[in-house]
Structure formats: C-alpha cells, structure tokens
Enzyme design. Structure first.
Site, PDB file in Angstrom:
ATOM      1  N   SER A  64       0.841  -1.196   0.000  1.00 24.53           N
ATOM      2  CA  SER A  64       0.000   0.000   0.000  1.00 24.53           C
ATOM      3  C   SER A  64       0.868   1.235   0.000  1.00 24.53           C
ATOM      4  O   SER A  64       2.008   1.211   0.492  1.00 24.53           O
ATOM      5  CB  SER A  64      -0.864   0.008   1.253  1.00 24.53           C
ATOM      6  OG  SER A  64      -0.010   0.096   2.375  1.00 24.53           O
ATOM      7  N   LYS A  65       0.308   2.298  -0.532  1.00 31.21           N
ATOM      8  CA  LYS A  65       1.089   3.530  -0.659  1.00 31.21           C
ATOM      9  C   LYS A  65       1.450   4.134   0.695  1.00 31.21           C
ATOM     10  O   LYS A  65       2.359   4.945   0.791  1.00 31.21           O
ATOM     11  CB  LYS A  65       0.338   4.538  -1.532  1.00 31.21           C
ATOM     12  CG  LYS A  65      -1.030   4.905  -1.046  1.00 31.21           C
ATOM     13  CD  LYS A  65      -1.756   5.730  -2.082  1.00 31.21           C
ATOM     14  CE  LYS A  65      -3.207   5.943  -1.668  1.00 31.21           C
ATOM     15  NZ  LYS A  65      -4.034   6.451  -2.744  1.00 31.21           N
ATOM     16  N   ARG A  66       0.733   3.737   1.730  1.00 28.19           N
ATOM     17  CA  ARG A  66       1.086   4.261   3.059  1.00 28.19           C
ATOM     18  C   ARG A  66       2.455   3.724   3.490  1.00 28.19           C
ATOM     19  O   ARG A  66       3.146   4.337   4.269  1.00 28.19           O
ATOM     20  CB  ARG A  66       0.053   3.830   4.115  1.00 28.19           C
ATOM     21  CG  ARG A  66      -1.333   4.310   3.828  1.00 28.19           C
ATOM     22  CD  ARG A  66      -1.674   5.625   4.529  1.00 28.19           C
ATOM     23  NE  ARG A  66      -2.898   6.169   3.962  1.00 28.19           N
ATOM     24  CZ  ARG A  66      -2.937   7.131   3.052  1.00 28.19           C
ATOM     25  NH1 ARG A  66      -1.819   7.695   2.621  1.00 28.19           N
ATOM     26  NH2 ARG A  66      -4.081   7.553   2.564  1.00 28.19           N
ATOM     27  N   LYS A  67       2.796   2.537   3.012  1.00 30.76           N
ATOM     28  CA  LYS A  67       4.029   1.908   3.518  1.00 30.76           C
ATOM     29  C   LYS A  67       5.139   1.795   2.477  1.00 30.76           C
ATOM     30  O   LYS A  67       6.284   1.529   2.811  1.00 30.76           O
ATOM     31  CB  LYS A  67       3.700   0.521   4.064  1.00 30.76           C
ATOM     32  CG  LYS A  67       2.561   0.569   5.078  1.00 30.76           C
ATOM     33  CD  LYS A  67       2.728  -0.422   6.197  1.00 30.76           C
ATOM     34  CE  LYS A  67       1.799  -0.088   7.346  1.00 30.76           C
ATOM     35  NZ  LYS A  67       0.800  -1.063   7.607  1.00 30.76           N
ATOM     36  N   ARG A 104       4.687  11.526   2.853  1.00 31.35           N
ATOM     37  CA  ARG A 104       4.375  10.295   3.603  1.00 31.35           C
ATOM     38  C   ARG A 104       5.543   9.868   4.475  1.00 31.35           C
ATOM     39  O   ARG A 104       5.367   9.448   5.618  1.00 31.35           O
ATOM     40  CB  ARG A 104       4.042   9.157   2.631  1.00 31.35           C
ATOM     41  CG  ARG A 104       2.678   9.305   2.001  1.00 31.35           C
ATOM     42  CD  ARG A 104       2.293   8.043   1.235  1.00 31.35           C
ATOM     43  NE  ARG A 104       1.202   8.349   0.334  1.00 31.35           N
ATOM     44  CZ  ARG A 104       1.289   8.318  -0.993  1.00 31.35           C
ATOM     45  NH1 ARG A 104       2.400   7.964  -1.582  1.00 31.35           N
ATOM     46  NH2 ARG A 104       0.245   8.638  -1.728  1.00 31.35           N
TER      47      ARG A 104
END
Ligand code: GLU
Length: 485
Positions: free
Chosen positions: A254-257, A471
């Site tokens: 996922s783009k969060r990680k 992020r």
C-alpha cells in the site's frame, strides 16, 4: 496435435498512477508470452467511470514502455481483436447481456439504490453477509414489460444457480466456491456500462485469451467468471493467480508503507532493469541458481523464469533491497552510461530548465542556485520541529493535519491552482491559517522555511515524489513522537 497459440493479457484500469503490481503481473504475462511465441495484449478496463482518471492511460503506457514490457496488441498499436479500450466496446457488452437475458441466465433488476441500501442494512443488522435479496429474480414477463414501459431504470444481474463452482487454478489446484457465497452480480449498470465481470469475461473470450494470469485478489471473482463462461457456452481459459506483493508487515502492498507508483520509481532514479530484476525476484520464478545470485536480466528471465515456480507465500516488497539492487545496476554502468542515466532523469534539460525558471529572480550569483534548489536533487530532506512546527500547534495536531494534507494532495489536480485550492480548502475546513498550512508544507517538501514558490516547486518535483516525501515525513515524525512517549 496443433500447437496452441498462447495469448495473454494485462487489463489495468486507468484509475490513477500506474501501480507496481501492474508491472509485476505485466512482467509475468510478458515472459509467459515470449517464452511460448505467444501474444501479449494490453487492454484498458475503463468502464468504471466514477474512478476514471483521464491522464492515467498515458501514464500506464509510458511506465510499461519505460520498463521495456512491450505489448503486441493494445489501444495504441491496434490488433485483430480491437478496440482494446473497453469504453469503446459498450455495444458488444450490451449484445452479450441480451444473450444472457434471452437464455435465462441473467435478469433485469429494477430495485432502486435506496431499496438495495435498506436491504443491505437489514442484512448487516442480522449479521448476514450482504447479498442481493433476489427480489427481481422471478418477475413475471408482464411486470417486466410494465416497468420497461414506465421507463424504470434497471441493471442486469447474473442468476447464480444453487450449488457450487469448481475451477482449477494452475498454481493452487482445484478451488470450490459454494454459491451461497456468490452474489447475483450486476453485469450491466443502469448507465448502460458493463461491470468489470461481464466486460472482462466477454473480452477474454473474444480476444481469444488462453491464460488469465492476474493477482490473487481476483480469485473470489473467478467463480462468477467461470459461471459466465458456462452461461455463454464458452471454453474457459486457464487461470493463474499470482501472490500479492506485500509490505514488510505482510499486509497488501500500500502507498502508506511503500511507494507504489511506477512514476515514482522512474522519477526517483531507479533503473528499469533493476526494477524488472527486483520484480522477477518476487515469488521466486527463477531457478534456484539464478534466484540465489539475485541479479539477472530480462533476457535471462525469458530463458529461465518459470511461472510454475512461483510460491504462494506473499513476496515482500523490500525497498531497501530494491535500492541495493539498483545500486548494483548503477555500478555496472560505464562512466558514460552513468552520466547518461543522470542526464536523462534528475539532470535532464527539461527538469533543469523548469527549476532554473524559479530561481532567476531570486539569486544574486549563479553559485546560489544550489542553496535554493537542493531539495529538488536529494532523496530526503529532514526538517527539524523548529522548522516545520507552527508556533501555536502541538506535534499531534500537526501530524494529524499532515495526514489530511496527504489525502488532499492525492485527490487534487497536479497544477499550481489545483494544489493550492486543495490545501486551502482543507485549511479552511480545519481552521488552519493559510500561512500555517503552507509553511508546514513548504518545510516538509523543501526542508526549509525559505524556498522558491511552493506550488510551482511541487508541480516540478512531481506528484509521486512529493507524496512520497510527505508520507515519509509523517512516518518518521510519528515514530519519533511515539519514542518520546
Ligand atoms: N481491471 C482489472 C484490474 O484493474 C483486471 C483484473 C484482471 O486481470 O482480470 O486489475
């Protein structure tokens, strides 16, 4: 026995930046076709108009070309089974929905969105899995005629029979789904567009796809697809479902990680060969010897990669490892090749000219160019709290606001006015002054309180890299804050 003409495809939906998962599945399909003298088809699945992003298709083409995964048939190159863009095939899907209506394997559903929502809520309250209640399954021909005459909007749903569906997954063996868990899937929406399921099956059949090689998240859709093949009386392709790429903590990538946009990897200066090599390591399709050596070319993958070797434990997308591998590729370049790599990316004329234009009125000697613009050329900036924290804000509320800024940036048009409007709108909604809001963003992106104009800088730095920077800032600061506690 005649040789089978292998035909495979990838079918990305243009809903945003091209995803590393698309490259991963693209690579496996590409290798499968090249190894068997087959055809590799690119089809654009753009029937979900609510998620459609107009710039996405070109970004998908560019990213795949950058990687060197060339396709034999597709929207841009044509081919014998076109058009290859689903929005240009709506008539075909309508005709096919008619076939199913006529043979009784599909039906018109006149339920309104409100009725469906009420039924869904009731099911949730009763702790049942949400599923179409079947209200319109057996309407009389007269009722249907009346509804049609009255101009009532309808969808077309598939009539899932009682029983179960079994299909073979080439990596997993037989998989059975009990139909109690298979919904009467909508095939045609009331706007006349097909859903993914109908369009995907019709196209795979008409485009003579022999092997559907896709990500494992589609396994639960496969029983519906298998039923559709049966409803039409068509021969089914082979199905291969690849393991999902995973974050370090084993959750779905996922783009969060992790950065997931291929645009990011290109702009951040990864080499396409290194990215392909890295993707080729995911899941272990290479024989032990090469796999252990870790470094191999696309040509070597064409020779040795075997999709049957892929193991099902989710491969971890380890950015540290990708960076290491990329470093190996950089070192293997000649001095000239290395310079060329710089000149075509982070020191390209286009990039430098755009940045130069922001500095002309702001420096006194050319030597000051670097002072003002270093953040465009580094992978990381690490502003201290004195730089980024607004005077009257706590770290907690600031980080919560940064999370909101990320969401606002993700959804906005990547232009100076688009970014400005999105951030301002957020600031107003959360009672952050424009000054606080923009200073914070400036600090995160440039590492400093002084910089060339912020929105222009962000546009030039690019959406993928800017978002990655914000992020990572948030991640690092959250960790720092939790360690203090
Ligand atoms: N449009 C689907 C996607 O975006 C295609 C899935 C498939 O390959 O069937 O991934």
């Amino acid at each position: 026995m005649t040789q089978e003409n292998i035909r495979v495809r990838i079918a990305p939906s243009p809903t945003g930046d091209p995803h590393v998962g698309t490259a991963y599945i693209g690579l496996i399909n590409f290798l499968y076709a090249r190894q068997r003298g087959g055809k590799f088809v690119l089809r654009i699945e753009d029937t979900d108009r609510t998620r459609f992003v107009s710039t996405s298709e070109d970004m998908i083409f560019d990213a795949l070309k950058w990687l060197g995964l060339s396709w034999d048939e597709g929207p841009d190159v044509g081919g014998p089974f076109g058009p290859y863009r689903q929005s240009e095939r709506t008539e075909i899907y309508r005709e096919h929905a008619e076939i199913l209506l006529a043979n009784g394997t599909a039906y018109r559903c006149f339920c309104t969105p409100e009725e469906l929502e009420a039924s869904r809520k009731a099911q949730m309250a009763a702790k049942q899995p949400p599923k179409y209640a079947g209200t319109c399954r057996n309407l009389s021909p007269e009722t249907i005629a009346d509804h049609l005459a009255a101009g009532k909007p309808f969808t077309v749903r598939m009539k899932v029979p009682d029983g179960s569906t079994t299909f073979r997954d080439e990596l997993r063996g037989e998989i059975t789904f009990d139909h109690t868990n298979v919904d009467d899937q909508v095939l045609m929406k009331s706007d006349g567009f097909p859903t993914y399921h109908l369009a995907n099956v019709v196209d795979d059949h008409l485009m003579q796809i022999t092997d559907v090689i896709r990500a494992e998240e589609w396994i639960s859709s496969t029983p519906k697809h298998v039923l559709l093949y049966d409803f039409f009386g068509w021969q089914k392709p082979r199905f291969w479902h690849m393991p999902l790429l995973r974050n370090q903590d084993k959750s779905k990538i996922s783009k969060r990680k992790n950065p997931v946009s291929l645009v990011y990897y290109r702009q951040a200066g990864f080499l396409p060969d290194a990215v392909l090599n890295f993707l080729g390591l995911m899941g272990g399709g290479m024989p032990q010897e090469q796999f252990a050596a870790e470094k191999f070319s696309l040509e070597e993958m064409i020779q040795h990669f075997d999709v049957k070797n892929i193991s099902l434990g989710g491969p971890v997308f380890d950015l540290t490892k990708l960076k290491w591998l990329n470093g190996e590729y950089l070192r293997a370049l000649s001095a000239e090749g290395f310079y060329e790599a710089l000149r075509s990316t982070i020191l390209s004329d286009t990039y430098l000219k755009e940045i130069a234009a922001l500095t002309q009125t702001r420096i006194e000697t050319l030597g000051q160019f670097g002072n003002l613009t270093h953040f465009f050329f580094t992978d990381e900036v690490s502003p201290a709290p004195e730089v980024f924290l607004p005077k009257k804000r706590t770290i907690e509320e600031t980080l919560a606001f940064v999370a909101e800024q990320i969401t606002a940036l993700e959804g906005c048009d990547w232009t100076t006015s688009g970014i400005e409007a999105a951030l301002k709108q957020l600031g107003e909604a959360q009672s952050w002054s424009v000054k606080e809001n923009f200073m914070l963003m400036r600090a995160i992106v440039t590492g400093s309180t002084m910089s060339p104009p912020l929105m222009e800088s962000m546009v030039i730095f690019g959406k993928a890299r800017t978002l990655d920077r914000v992020r990572r800032f948030l991640d690092a600061q959250k960790k720092a804050a939790s360690q203090k506690k």
